[in-house]
Enzyme design. Structure first.
Site, short mmCIF file in Angstrom:
data_model
loop_
_atom_site.label_atom_id
_atom_site.label_comp_id
_atom_site.label_asym_id
_atom_site.label_seq_id
_atom_site.Cartn_x
_atom_site.Cartn_y
_atom_site.Cartn_z
N ASP A 1 123.60 21.58 39.64
CA ASP A 1 122.99 22.19 40.82
C ASP A 1 122.57 21.05 41.75
O ASP A 1 121.38 20.81 41.97
CB ASP A 1 121.78 23.03 40.37
CG ASP A 1 121.16 23.84 41.50
OD1 ASP A 1 121.91 24.44 42.28
OD2 ASP A 1 119.92 23.84 41.60
N CYS B 1 122.85 25.69 47.30
CA CYS B 1 122.22 26.67 48.19
C CYS B 1 122.71 26.37 49.61
O CYS B 1 121.93 26.30 50.55
CB CYS B 1 120.70 26.70 48.07
SG CYS B 1 119.88 25.13 48.24
#
Ligand code: SAM
Length: 373
Positions: free
Chosen positions: A184, A290
């Protein structure tokens, strides 16, 4: 709410190491009305104490804004974790099972996904599995440390404070049981721009348009045609904004500069993913950002899949029909054009867009697997 877009629900993950959904409904959420869908939560008045149990991710609650959950006992003791629904996708998609051995979280702070992995592992009564959590930034590693302790997962989470994942030797014996990795990495943060806890910027026009996924237009904001939305976007001439890991925003006035920034991030993200491919016993990986930009998402996936290392080591994308149920059922998928027309890869990719009526931030996740099914 000062924003004009749909209300963003508060997403609360019940930390099943410390509590259960039923316990939380009787305590933290006592007096809340349970409604069937997140759309009902979104359309309920702010402060109305309305919630729904999420239909995709287990142990996740969407509550109407108006309650400060950070003041609750459950938050202070780590029984609940405030985590956007989309941010729960990677650990859930990775689906670490007892037979999978150890797990690496390569870019771990502040620890939302590390603690989610921990809850999934403990929920399966696995007592052998360990999580190795790497965090390059020492300050952020302190937050990670606190969060892991608070969530009750410190006994089986090894935190490598200040350690760069790219400097780890994949052949190190310490990681010989690692079969699953969650990646991530730092990204442009463009998917969180405009959330009501951040300044109200509009999304920049990116290589991928921020709209509902193909084949599933029904949840787009009611009454707005694509053309009308586009005209409004142009009228507002959005500043291009990148949000870094610490929430600092940088505005780009030149598209060239923004693209250079995205390219630099994408190059780092690809390096990280290719490094993960080299872990000798790894058999599943999730890659997430994101960001709403294809450059950091589908393009990274395509480059990784066509790399020598993926071909030599047999890595392939985790197809939609092989994904855990809730992720198979999530309707918003990768952009086919951004996948060079490859519909299978696009279907395998999972996207979310903020303001498409589903109440989540902009996010992207894809899974990779190797070996037998
Ligand atoms: N996974 C986290 C969560 O859900 O709470 C958020 C991760 S944030 C998007 C990316 C993190 O990766 C940052 O804390 C950053 O400092 C860290 N990072 C960036 N490059 C890294 C590297 N090469 N090795 C380890 N950590 C890194």
């Amino acid at each position: 709410e000062s924003r004009t877009g749909p209300v963003h629900p508060r997403w609360i993950r019940v930390n099943t190491i410390k509590s259960t959904v039923d316990d939380q409904l009787e305590t933290t959420f006592k007096g809340f009305e349970i409604v069937p869908s997140v759309q009902d939560v979104i359309s309920a008045p702010v402060g109305s104490k309305t919630l729904c149990l999420d239909g995709h991710v287990p142990n996740l609650i969407a509550a109407s804004p108006g309650t400060d959950f950070t003041k609750t006992e459950a938050y202070k003791t780590g029984a609940i974790i405030l985590q956007d629904k989309a941010s729960c996708f990677p650990a859930y998609l990775l689906d670490p099972r007892p037979e999978d051995g150890d797990v690496i979280d390569a870019c771990a702070a502040p620890g939302n996904k590390t603690t989610h992995l921990a809850a999934i592992i403990r929920g399966r009564d696995s007592t052998e599995q360990k999580i190795y959590a790497f965090e390059k930034d020492r300050n952020r590693a302190k937050t990670l440390d606190m969060m892991v302790k608070q969530a009750g997962s410190d006994s089986f989470t090894v935190i490598h404070r200040g350690q760069d994942f790219l400097k780890v030797d994949p052949g190190d014996k310490a990681y010989k049981k690692v079969t699953a990795l969650l990646l991530d990495p730092s990204c442009s943060g463009s998917g969180i721009v405009g959330r009501d806890d951040l300044p109200d910027f509009h999304l920049p026009e990116g290589p991928v348009k921020a709209s509902a996924g193909k084949g599933d237009k029904k949840a787009a904001p009611a009454g707005k045609t694509d053309r009308k939305r586009k005209r409004e976007d142009n009228e507002n001439k959005p500043p291009a904004v990148v949000v870094d890991d610490d929430g600092e925003t940088t505005e780009f006035t030149s598209e060239k500069d923004l693209n250079a920034r995205i390219e630099a991030l994408a190059s780092f993200q690809l390096t990280l993913l290719l490094r993960a491919f080299t872990f000798p016993h790894a058999k599943k990986i999730t890659y997430s950002t994101c960001s709403v930009y294809a450059g950091e998402n589908e393009h990274v996936v395509l480059k990784a899949l066509s790399s020598e290392i993926a071909k030599n080591q047999g890595w392939r994308i985790l197809a939609r029909d092989r994904q855990i149920r809730g992720m198979q059922e999530w309707p918003v998928r990768g952009d086919v054009d951004a996948c060079d027309g490859d519909e299978t890869v696009a279907e395998a990719c999972i996207r979310t867009y903020r303001d498409d009526g589903r109440g989540v931030m902009g996010f992207f996740v894809a899974g990779f697997v190797r070996g037998d099914d």
